[in-house]
Enzyme design. Structure first.
Site, PDB file in Angstrom:
ATOM      1  N   PRO A  44       0.829  -1.214   0.000  1.00  0.00           N
ATOM      2  CA  PRO A  44       0.000   0.000   0.000  1.00  0.00           C
ATOM      3  C   PRO A  44       0.862   1.262   0.000  1.00  0.00           C
ATOM      4  O   PRO A  44       0.396   2.340  -0.357  1.00  0.00           O
ATOM      5  CB  PRO A  44      -0.787  -0.128   1.290  1.00  0.00           C
ATOM      6  N   ASP A  57      -8.278   1.865 -25.480  1.00  0.00           N
ATOM      7  CA  ASP A  57      -8.637   1.595 -24.085  1.00  0.00           C
ATOM      8  C   ASP A  57      -8.774   2.878 -23.284  1.00  0.00           C
ATOM      9  O   ASP A  57      -8.236   3.910 -23.649  1.00  0.00           O
ATOM     10  CB  ASP A  57      -7.479   0.837 -23.407  1.00  0.00           C
ATOM     11  N   GLU A 111       2.480  -9.193   7.678  1.00  0.00           N
ATOM     12  CA  GLU A 111       2.503  -7.725   7.871  1.00  0.00           C
ATOM     13  C   GLU A 111       3.381  -7.056   6.829  1.00  0.00           C
ATOM     14  O   GLU A 111       3.333  -5.843   6.630  1.00  0.00           O
ATOM     15  CB  GLU A 111       3.027  -7.391   9.284  1.00  0.00           C
ATOM     16  N   ARG A 141      -1.690  -8.026 -22.015  1.00  0.00           N
ATOM     17  CA  ARG A 141      -2.581  -7.641 -23.118  1.00  0.00           C
ATOM     18  C   ARG A 141      -1.986  -6.543 -24.004  1.00  0.00           C
ATOM     19  O   ARG A 141      -2.511  -6.243 -25.074  1.00  0.00           O
ATOM     20  CB  ARG A 141      -3.944  -7.207 -22.578  1.00  0.00           C
TER      21      ARG A 141
HETATM   22  C1  4FV Z   1      -1.105  -4.049  -1.570  1.00  0.00           C
HETATM   23  C2  4FV Z   1      -1.840  -2.984  -2.106  1.00  0.00           C
HETATM   24  C3  4FV Z   1      -1.340  -4.704  -0.275  1.00  0.00           C
HETATM   25  C4  4FV Z   1       0.136  -5.580   2.479  1.00  0.00           C
HETATM   26  C5  4FV Z   1       0.822  -6.578   3.338  1.00  0.00           C
HETATM   27  C6  4FV Z   1       0.198  -7.636   1.300  1.00  0.00           C
HETATM   28  C7  4FV Z   1      -0.520  -6.326   1.370  1.00  0.00           C
HETATM   29  C8  4FV Z   1       0.797  -7.881   2.617  1.00  0.00           C
HETATM   30  N1  4FV Z   1      -0.153  -4.378  -2.451  1.00  0.00           N
HETATM   31  N2  4FV Z   1      -1.308  -2.702  -3.328  1.00  0.00           N
HETATM   32  N3  4FV Z   1      -2.872  -2.331  -1.586  1.00  0.00           N
HETATM   33  N4  4FV Z   1      -0.413  -5.615   0.112  1.00  0.00           N
HETATM   34  O1  4FV Z   1      -2.321  -4.419   0.413  1.00  0.00           O
HETATM   35  O2  4FV Z   1      -0.301  -3.545  -3.494  1.00  0.00           O
HETATM   36  O3  4FV Z   1       2.092  -8.268   2.482  1.00  0.00           O
END
Ligand code: 4FV
Length: 256
Positions: free
Chosen positions: A93, A173, A120, A158
């Site tokens: 995130p 697109d 985590e 794609r």
């Molecule tokens: C995430 C997102 C996401 C966080 C900890 C996987 C998680 C666990 N990845 N965009 N939103 N990843 O939430 O890419 O490792």
């Protein structure tokens, strides 16, 4: 191009490679996918790849050493194939939001190593030493990086030559020109009338056969929908000079 995927759940990727548009990309090796089971790089009897966080707190953290061993094996395999060393992309995130522009750049590149986190997250020392780019799908928390990796590979596959029957289809697109897509219609020309008695037809211009008028109508639809739903994309298009005088005249007619 090649994707090396580091994951605890390689089984999540198999179905993806055998269906739909992207299937052609994988079968034709337009996108060469190698799946690496992280647990194969654990060095203890319990094949441990995670442990409790220093400083306490909930959840587990992915360990550096199994990840470094996996990365060494992948780099060795890439070198053995005579290919370049590929950048490491981790999904979190905290990453840079994924965009079509970034997807296009990856599709034009030799590929990447996709690190699918779980728990985590990953020990920061591995991230600092080996991760070239962090990518986010959006401001929410997933249980793992596999779905982001699948999403990225789908969006890239794609765009690879020969994958879409009609290459033009991805040129039209959403986001291909930075705007949202126009509405689409197909048979029947006239849908049965609803309770209120109005039959639901198709915009007449689309039946006109006048390709210039059809292209203009579609462009104006894109502008109107984008201006209404994602005005920041209009600003971005304007900033990079992607809006014509005609576009600007049309935008002025919109009562937003
Ligand atoms: C995430 C997102 C996401 C966080 C900890 C996987 C998680 C666990 N990845 N965009 N939103 N990843 O939430 O890419 O490792």
């Amino acid at each position: 191009m090649r994707f090396d995927v580091i994951t605890l759940f390689p089984e999540l990727f198999a179905p993806f490679q055998s269906i739909g548009v992207t299937r052609r990309a994988f079968e034709s090796k337009a996108v060469d996918v190698r799946l690496w089971q992280l647990r194969d790089f654990a060095d203890d009897a319990y094949r441990r790849v995670d442990d409790r966080p220093y400083g306490g707190g909930p959840g587990m953290v992915m360990l550096v050493e199994p990840l470094e061993r996996a990365l060494q094996a992948i780099h060795a395999d890439q070198a053995a194939q005579g290919g370049p060393r590929l950048p490491v992309v981790m999904f979190s995130p905290a990453g840079r939001p994924l965009t079509q522009a970034r997807v296009q750049a990856l599709a034009d590149s030799p590929g990447a190593i996709l690190l699918c986190g779980r728990y985590e997250g990953v020990d920061q020392r591995f991230v600092d030493a080996h991760v070239d780019e962090e990518v986010s799908l959006g401001d929410y928390v997933l249980s793992g990086g596999e779905l982001p990796a699948l999403t990225l590979m789908d969006a890239v596959a794609r765009l690879r030559p020969g994958v879409l029957h009609d290459a033009a289809s991805h040129q039209q697109d959403s986001f291909s020109d930075g705007l949202l897509d126009c509405p689409h219609y197909s048979r029947p020309e006239m849908l049965a009338a609803e309770a209120d008695g109005e039959g639901r037809g198709v915009p007449a211009v689309l039946l006109s056969g006048n390709h210039a008028r059809i292209a203009r109508w579609r462009r104006e639809q894109q502008l109107a929908i984008t201006a209404r739903r994602r005005p920041e994309l209009i600003e971005a298009a304007r900033a990079r000079g992607a809006l014509s005088k005609e576009d600007e005249c049309f935008l002025k007619t919109l009562l937003l």
